[in-house]
Design an enzyme around this catalytic site. Structure first.
Site, PDB file in Angstrom:
ATOM      1  N   LYS A  32      -3.316   0.453  -1.728  1.00  0.00           N
ATOM      2  CA  LYS A  32      -4.134  -0.405  -2.581  1.00  0.00           C
ATOM      3  C   LYS A  32      -5.521  -0.606  -1.987  1.00  0.00           C
ATOM      4  O   LYS A  32      -6.519  -0.646  -2.728  1.00  0.00           O
ATOM      5  CB  LYS A  32      -3.421  -1.748  -2.782  1.00  0.00           C
ATOM      6  CG  LYS A  32      -2.178  -1.634  -3.655  1.00  0.00           C
ATOM      7  CD  LYS A  32      -1.303  -2.872  -3.574  1.00  0.00           C
ATOM      8  CE  LYS A  32      -0.014  -2.680  -4.364  1.00  0.00           C
ATOM      9  NZ  LYS A  32       0.960  -3.773  -4.197  1.00  0.00           N
TER      10      LYS A  32
ATOM     11  N   GLN B 131       2.077  -9.446  -1.701  1.00  0.00           N
ATOM     12  CA  GLN B 131       2.934  -8.271  -1.611  1.00  0.00           C
ATOM     13  C   GLN B 131       4.402  -8.684  -1.465  1.00  0.00           C
ATOM     14  O   GLN B 131       4.751  -9.460  -0.572  1.00  0.00           O
ATOM     15  CB  GLN B 131       2.517  -7.392  -0.427  1.00  0.00           C
ATOM     16  CG  GLN B 131       3.328  -6.130  -0.266  1.00  0.00           C
ATOM     17  CD  GLN B 131       3.163  -5.173  -1.429  1.00  0.00           C
ATOM     18  OE1 GLN B 131       2.065  -4.948  -1.908  1.00  0.00           O
ATOM     19  NE2 GLN B 131       4.271  -4.618  -1.906  1.00  0.00           N
TER      20      GLN B 131
ATOM     21  N   ASP C 146      -1.344  -9.591 -10.664  1.00  0.00           N
ATOM     22  CA  ASP C 146      -0.039  -8.948 -10.858  1.00  0.00           C
ATOM     23  C   ASP C 146       0.660  -9.457 -12.113  1.00  0.00           C
ATOM     24  O   ASP C 146       1.704  -8.938 -12.497  1.00  0.00           O
ATOM     25  CB  ASP C 146       0.862  -9.190  -9.641  1.00  0.00           C
ATOM     26  CG  ASP C 146       0.938  -7.985  -8.722  1.00  0.00           C
ATOM     27  OD1 ASP C 146       0.668  -6.858  -9.202  1.00  0.00           O
ATOM     28  OD2 ASP C 146       1.265  -8.153  -7.540  1.00  0.00           O
TER      29      ASP C 146
END
Length: 282
Positions: free
Chosen positions: A49, A93, A116
């Site tokens: 990422k 994460q 997200d």
């Protein structure tokens, strides 16, 4: 022989557009990443990422925390990132180290920075058909189908897997596009009878080899979302690719299919978050 849905090539095109749009902003977008613990897969994902962001002119700031971090300290960090005016998007994460509950952490994120799309407010907006952000993997699936001209309106779309990350939001997005959706799970009876009717079959169960050739309607679009790691370390999906390829009309490889599109759609969300915060988009 199935047409391969090349997620890597499409993601590269999307990243070119994202790079140009990010450069046109008053200031470059900023993504803050929270990485707790030493999970090897998570370390790899975060490095990927960071590279993707760098390629697109998006700044990153990664907060690496020990596995021993407390729930309270994690929430304090999230609160500080919510209030940081230089941060446009925040990504926590997953999975978190054992003993930490991800739900309070994800729910503590500012919905405006939740790139997200895990916050309850953002999932609610998605259910209402008024999304602020699109969940990255479901959005990537739709981008792939659209790019290759796979029709959705009126088609039967069967999804294997009902997770909050992929199956359920994807069902909502396909329904909004006038697809007829069947969401399957571990209790579904006579699964092959359902999958053989599917015009669009999406596998997201995390079971290697689940989808075999006799489960696929000839000419169907088969999208393999799963990323399973075999004993030899190689990645594989839920679909028996060599067996299904001669039957399907369209088929995603693993890797190189949905994975790159998921990462590209995350970049789109970070860009949108920055545009919204800078008043460049409503």
């Amino acid at each position: 022989m199935a047409v391969r849905l090349d997620g890597a090539a499409l993601a590269a095109k999307l990243k070119t557009r994202i790079r140009a749009e990010a450069a046109a902003l008053i200031r470059p977008p900023m993504l803050a990443v929270v990485l707790a613990g030493e999970d090897p897969a998570s370390q790899i994902y975060v490095r990927g990422k960071e590279r993707d962001c760098a390629e697109c002119g998006i700044r990153t700031r990664t907060h690496r925390l020990p596995a021993s971090v407390s729930q309270e300290d994690l929430l304090v960090l999230v609160d500080s990132l919510n209030r940081d005016e230089d941060v446009d998007g925040v990504l926590v994460q997953l999975p978190l180290p054992e003993g930490l509950d991800p739900r309070p952490v994800l729910h503590a994120l500012s919905p405006e920075k939740d790139v997200d799309c895990f916050h309850p407010l953002n999932t609610g907006l998605l259910a209402l058909g008024e999304p602020r952000f699109l969940p990255c993997t479901p959005a990537g699936v739709l981008e792939l189908l659209d790019a290759y001209g796979v029709p959705i309106p009126g088609r039967l779309c069967v999804i294997l897997g009902r997770s909050h990350l992929v199956g359920r939001p994807l069902a909502q997005l396909l329904t909004a596009r006038d697809g007829t959706v069947i969401l399957c799970h571990s209790k579904t009876r006579d699964l092959p009878a359902l999958t053989r009717r599917a015009d669009v079959l999406i596998a997201a169960a995390g079971r290697p080899g689940l989808v075999t050739a006799d489960m696929v309607k000839p000419g169907a679009a088969v999208v393999d979302v799963a990323m399973n790691r075999r004993a030899d370390g190689k990645l594989t999906g839920d679909v028996d690719f060599p067996a299904v390829e001669p039957v399907a009309g369209f088929l995603t490889p693993v890797p190189g299919g949905v994975g790159p599109m998921t990462r590209a759609c995350l970049l789109q969300n970070v860009l949108r978050a920055a545009r919204l915060r800078q008043g460049a988009e409503r």
